[in-house]
Design an enzyme around this catalytic site. Structure first.
Site, mmCIF file in Angstrom:
data_model
loop_
_atom_site.group_PDB
_atom_site.id
_atom_site.type_symbol
_atom_site.label_atom_id
_atom_site.label_comp_id
_atom_site.label_asym_id
_atom_site.label_seq_id
_atom_site.Cartn_x
_atom_site.Cartn_y
_atom_site.Cartn_z
ATOM 1 N N GLU A 148 -0.607 -10.046 -16.949
ATOM 2 C CA GLU A 148 -0.648 -8.809 -16.009
ATOM 3 C C GLU A 148 -1.732 -7.662 -16.344
ATOM 4 O O GLU A 148 -2.640 -7.448 -15.632
ATOM 5 C CB GLU A 148 0.717 -8.313 -15.794
ATOM 6 C CG GLU A 148 1.558 -9.210 -14.593
ATOM 7 C CD GLU A 148 2.924 -8.304 -14.654
ATOM 8 O OE1 GLU A 148 3.318 -8.466 -13.406
ATOM 9 O OE2 GLU A 148 3.501 -7.740 -15.521
ATOM 10 N N LYS B 267 3.885 -10.554 -18.940
ATOM 11 C CA LYS B 267 3.577 -9.143 -19.123
ATOM 12 C C LYS B 267 2.082 -8.932 -19.697
ATOM 13 O O LYS B 267 1.099 -8.246 -19.515
ATOM 14 C CB LYS B 267 4.479 -8.426 -20.356
ATOM 15 C CG LYS B 267 5.644 -8.062 -19.525
ATOM 16 C CD LYS B 267 5.420 -6.901 -18.856
ATOM 17 C CE LYS B 267 6.364 -6.849 -17.701
ATOM 18 N NZ LYS B 267 6.480 -8.042 -16.683
ATOM 19 N N TRP C 219 -3.905 -1.654 -1.415
ATOM 20 C CA TRP C 219 -3.918 -3.110 -2.076
ATOM 21 C C TRP C 219 -4.541 -4.024 -1.170
ATOM 22 O O TRP C 219 -3.764 -4.386 -0.229
ATOM 23 C CB TRP C 219 -2.509 -3.279 -2.374
ATOM 24 C CG TRP C 219 -2.726 -4.432 -3.385
ATOM 25 C CD1 TRP C 219 -2.789 -4.532 -4.720
ATOM 26 C CD2 TRP C 219 -2.364 -5.794 -2.981
ATOM 27 N NE1 TRP C 219 -2.725 -5.821 -5.139
ATOM 28 C CE2 TRP C 219 -2.443 -6.774 -4.161
ATOM 29 C CE3 TRP C 219 -1.975 -6.513 -1.896
ATOM 30 C CZ2 TRP C 219 -2.209 -7.970 -4.116
ATOM 31 C CZ3 TRP C 219 -1.729 -7.827 -1.873
ATOM 32 C CH2 TRP C 219 -1.689 -8.651 -3.101
ATOM 33 N N ASN D 277 0.694 -0.871 6.006
ATOM 34 C CA ASN D 277 0.907 -1.434 4.883
ATOM 35 C C ASN D 277 1.541 -2.906 5.432
ATOM 36 O O ASN D 277 2.522 -2.866 6.216
ATOM 37 C CB ASN D 277 2.245 -0.923 3.998
ATOM 38 C CG ASN D 277 2.554 -1.614 2.774
ATOM 39 O OD1 ASN D 277 2.235 -2.537 2.566
ATOM 40 N ND2 ASN D 277 3.737 -1.147 2.402
ATOM 41 N N GLY D 278 1.171 -3.978 4.832
ATOM 42 C CA GLY D 278 1.687 -5.356 5.389
ATOM 43 C C GLY D 278 0.704 -6.200 6.039
ATOM 44 O O GLY D 278 -0.488 -5.935 5.624
ATOM 45 N N HIS E 265 4.528 -33.065 -25.494
ATOM 46 C CA HIS E 265 4.123 -33.883 -24.360
ATOM 47 C C HIS E 265 2.944 -33.374 -23.451
ATOM 48 O O HIS E 265 2.965 -33.513 -22.288
ATOM 49 C CB HIS E 265 5.512 -33.715 -23.376
ATOM 50 C CG HIS E 265 6.635 -34.228 -23.976
ATOM 51 N ND1 HIS E 265 6.788 -35.524 -24.359
ATOM 52 C CD2 HIS E 265 7.979 -33.675 -24.502
ATOM 53 C CE1 HIS E 265 7.723 -35.773 -25.071
ATOM 54 N NE2 HIS E 265 8.611 -34.522 -24.946
ATOM 55 N N CYS F 158 0.969 -1.068 -0.198
ATOM 56 C CA CYS F 158 0.050 -0.125 0.023
ATOM 57 C C CYS F 158 0.937 1.288 -0.060
ATOM 58 O O CYS F 158 1.906 1.308 0.378
ATOM 59 C CB CYS F 158 -0.929 -0.013 0.957
ATOM 60 S SG CYS F 158 -1.763 -1.486 1.365
ATOM 61 N N GLU G 52 8.722 -14.186 -19.827
ATOM 62 C CA GLU G 52 8.436 -12.836 -19.239
ATOM 63 C C GLU G 52 7.489 -12.523 -20.249
ATOM 64 O O GLU G 52 6.571 -11.539 -19.798
ATOM 65 C CB GLU G 52 9.828 -12.198 -19.472
ATOM 66 C CG GLU G 52 9.627 -10.657 -19.024
ATOM 67 C CD GLU G 52 9.024 -10.212 -17.848
ATOM 68 O OE1 GLU G 52 8.643 -8.933 -17.781
ATOM 69 O OE2 GLU G 52 9.020 -10.795 -17.074
ATOM 70 N N LYS H 76 2.718 -2.620 -7.094
ATOM 71 C CA LYS H 76 4.286 -2.740 -7.460
ATOM 72 C C LYS H 76 5.252 -3.516 -6.893
ATOM 73 O O LYS H 76 6.023 -4.194 -7.112
ATOM 74 C CB LYS H 76 4.613 -1.294 -7.762
ATOM 75 C CG LYS H 76 6.133 -1.085 -8.420
ATOM 76 C CD LYS H 76 6.130 -1.322 -9.678
ATOM 77 C CE LYS H 76 7.602 -1.237 -10.415
ATOM 78 N NZ LYS H 76 7.598 -1.803 -11.678
ATOM 79 N N ARG I 210 1.354 1.749 -5.954
ATOM 80 C CA ARG I 210 1.698 0.626 -4.902
ATOM 81 C C ARG I 210 0.281 0.230 -4.282
ATOM 82 O O ARG I 210 0.119 -0.926 -3.538
ATOM 83 C CB ARG I 210 2.123 1.336 -3.573
ATOM 84 C CG ARG I 210 3.629 2.013 -4.000
ATOM 85 C CD ARG I 210 4.244 2.405 -2.761
ATOM 86 N NE ARG I 210 4.270 1.590 -1.752
ATOM 87 C CZ ARG I 210 5.286 0.681 -1.588
ATOM 88 N NH1 ARG I 210 6.579 0.780 -2.440
ATOM 89 N NH2 ARG I 210 5.403 -0.084 -0.640
#
Length: 609
Positions: free
Chosen positions: A489, A486, A74, A100-101, A505, A2, A482, A604, A27
């Site tokens: 996301e 992207k 968040w 935050n946490g 397979h 946050c 990657e 983030k 954030r």
């Protein structure tokens, strides 16, 4: 994850806090809120949604004061809602907290507060517990109340607290979550990241773990876990507010994609001496140290983990040392074989990723030497490492990482080359050739960016697809991971990556009309095999968007669309080939009506486990 901003001074707080929150919205943006000491107590306004929703309810002139705290959330405990938004108040409404946490023992504390103190809880959050706990400990000194309360809390947290009875004092505590203090003229700030402070000051204190800070308009006092006063040098921020602005781009993500040539050039040239040799300032490993390592672990999360996958190829090839790449959140729980002959490389953009930090600490306990690759100077990962390799990407604001990834790759190449020279595995001629080629990467990347409209056109063709696979071989498989991350996301498309040889397979059962495969074909030694894999997909009516090097004409005969990167060696291709994938993800996201900078459910800096 946050955003926290606090202000105490002699000017109006509201504008400064809202401005800081906007700079931290990457954030967290599920909800936002602000608490101000108005002279008649503490008044709180909060609203689900982005900061613009909060601004709608704080326009009255009477809602202001010279001290306040703000928050962008968040969500962890409790869905996004007005009630669950921060700040939270104690039962009397005279103490406000932003957090935050995660408080791991919040249920135990909540039950105790309800049973012993007859507290009635309003929200579903663990954060409200902190406000009531501090309230239960308060006896006229907010600093002492916070100290007593935090002794009862377990978990990772950064908190900022204010009390109505002490209207010129903010208290902030850092435990395994980032906090910085900004020093102004007749005012002081606290925030969870530096961009919030830049319009007002570049002089900051970087708080260490388990430290508490008391801020008044004219003073900053830092205390350790035992209550002892700490002396701390001021850190001067060398980048300015413009680096955290969009500068005419529609999104930060697009701006940061275009900043990659500069970031790569800075990361490379700052590590070369006048003779063109690699110099690793901040890294004290000798040749003997490197030769004594019998294993290297690269440990990271998300995009940084994908940089580590490329790093494995490079270091093993150049230095001849066995490398394992592990996801940080799993590293501690699989009994890793780590000892004093192990080099542990932690990769983190923010340097505050909790999973990576905990893995780092586990490796240090087992005797490993720790080298970190981070973008943020003075971050927790950097401070707790034996050696630090800073990237020079500059501030990255968009949630989806782009320039941090490519500069991390550049660090992997420089580390591999340096270690290869020290071990004697890499011949001098090859060492020089690769360094010279790395110098050409920024210009080649600029060429790719000049063909941005080609990628935009390909995105327009495929943006409605709901299933996308990325395939590749060798380092192309690492880049595929990657690229897939992207896309998922920021576009929310069901996307995943697989080594192309694994198609047969099991995954080939999912090929059908309308399924898009993005085929990475930049490895010359594996090019023909990739063409064969593409033909297998076409035979089952799948669609192909191929990325290849200039001159690779065969793939164009089979793909629906092909994008060419400049001709380069197989080794350095990953730095170039990921860029069209970044652009593709960006334009697909925008065409689907999403906010590329603020993808749903993501933040983030991931400071929770």
């Amino acid at each position: 994850m946050c955003g926290i901003v606090g202000y105490v001074g002699k000017e109006k707080a509201k504008t400064r806090i809202i401005d800081g929150l906007k700079r931290l919205e990457y954030r967290g943006y599920d909800s936002a809120g602000i608490a101000l000491a108005t002279g008649e107590g503490i008044e709180v306004r909060k609203r689900v949604g982005g900061i613009e929703k909060l601004e709608e309810i704080i326009t009255d002139a009477g809602f202001d004061g010279e001290m306040g705290i703000g928050h962008t959330r968040w969500a962890t405990h409790g869905a996004p809602s007005d009630i669950n938004a921060h700040p939270h108040l104690n039962e009397k409404g005279d103490i406000a907290v932003v957090h935050n946490g995660i408080i791991e023992n919040y249920l135990e504390l909540r039950e105790w507060l309800a049973d012993e103190k007859n507290i009635t809880f309003r929200s579903e959050t663990d954060s409200e517990v902190i406000a009531h706990l501090i309230g239960a400990c308060y006896e006229g000194d907010i600093y002492e109340a916070v100290r007593k309360a935090t002794k009862k809390m377990r978990g990772a947290y950064a908190i900022c607290v204010m009390a109505a009875a002490e209207p010129d004092k903010l208290i902030a505590v850092r435990k395994d979550a980032p906090l910085v203090v900004g020093c102004g003229d007749g005012c002081n700030f606290v925030a969870s990241d530096i961009p919030a402070l830049l319009p007002y000051t570049k002089e900051v204190y970087l708080l260490e773990n388990n430290e508490t800070v008391v801020l008044t308009p004219d003073d900053v006092c830092i205390y350790d876990d035992g209550g002892n006063r700490v002396t701390r040098d001021v850190f001067h921020v060398t980048w300015d507010v413009d680096a955290a602005e969009k500068e005419g781009y529609e999104h930060f993500m697009l701006k940061e994609i275009h900043e990659q040539p500069k970031g790569l050039w800075e990361t490379l040239t700052r590590r070369l001496d006048e003779n063109g040799d690699i110099k690793l300032d901040g890294i004290s490993m000798t040749g003997e140290d490197i030769r004594n390592f019998d294993k290297i672990y690269i440990v990271a999360c998300g995009t940084a983990y994908h940089a580590g996958l490329v790093g494995k190829y490079i270091i093993e090839k150049y230095a001849g040392i066995t490398v394992e790449v592990d996801i940080a959140s799993e590293f501690r729980y699989r009994y890793p074989l780590v000892d004093e002959r192990t080099l542990f490389i932690a990769i983190s953009q923010s340097g505050e990723t909790t999973d990576t930090l905990e893995a780092l600490r586990e490796a240090k306990r087992k005797g490993a030497r720790v080298l970190s690759v981070v973008n943020v100077v003075g971050s927790s990962v950097a401070r707790e490492s034996d050696d630090v390799f800073y990237t020079w990407a500059g501030p990255e604001i968009a949630v989806a990482s782009t320039k941090a990834y490519t500069t991390q790759l550049m660090c992997m190449y420089l580390l591999g080359l340096y270690m290869g020279k020290q071990t004697g595995v890499l011949e001098e001629k090859k060492y020089r050739e690769i360094i010279e080629e790395l110098k050409t990467i920024p210009d080649m990347l600029t060429e790719i960016l000049e063909k941005e409209n080609d990628i935009k056109g390909i995105a327009r063709r495929f943006y409605r697809r709901e299933k996308v696979f990325f395939i590749g071989r060798g380092t192309d498989s690492a880049v595929s991971y990657e690229g897939s991350l992207k896309l998922k996301e920021i576009s929310y498309i069901n996307s995943f990556a697989i080594a192309a040889g694994e198609l047969k397979h099991g995954t080939i059962a999912l090929v059908e009309p309308g399924v898009l495969f993005i085929a990475m074909c930049t490895q010359d030694r594996l090019y023909e095999k990739m063409v064969s894999n593409v033909q297998e997909i076409i035979a089952r009516s799948g669609e192909i968007f191929a990325v290849a090097k200039e001159g690779g004409e065969e793939i164009k005969k089979h793909a629906d669309n092909t994008f060419y990167i400049p001709r380069c060696s197989d080794d350095v291709a990953p730095i170039l080939s990921v860029v069209p994938l970044q652009l593709f993800a960006y334009y697909v996201s925008v065409m689907r009506g999403n906010d590329a900078d603020k993808p749903r459910n993501l933040a983030k800096s991931v400071t929770v486990e």
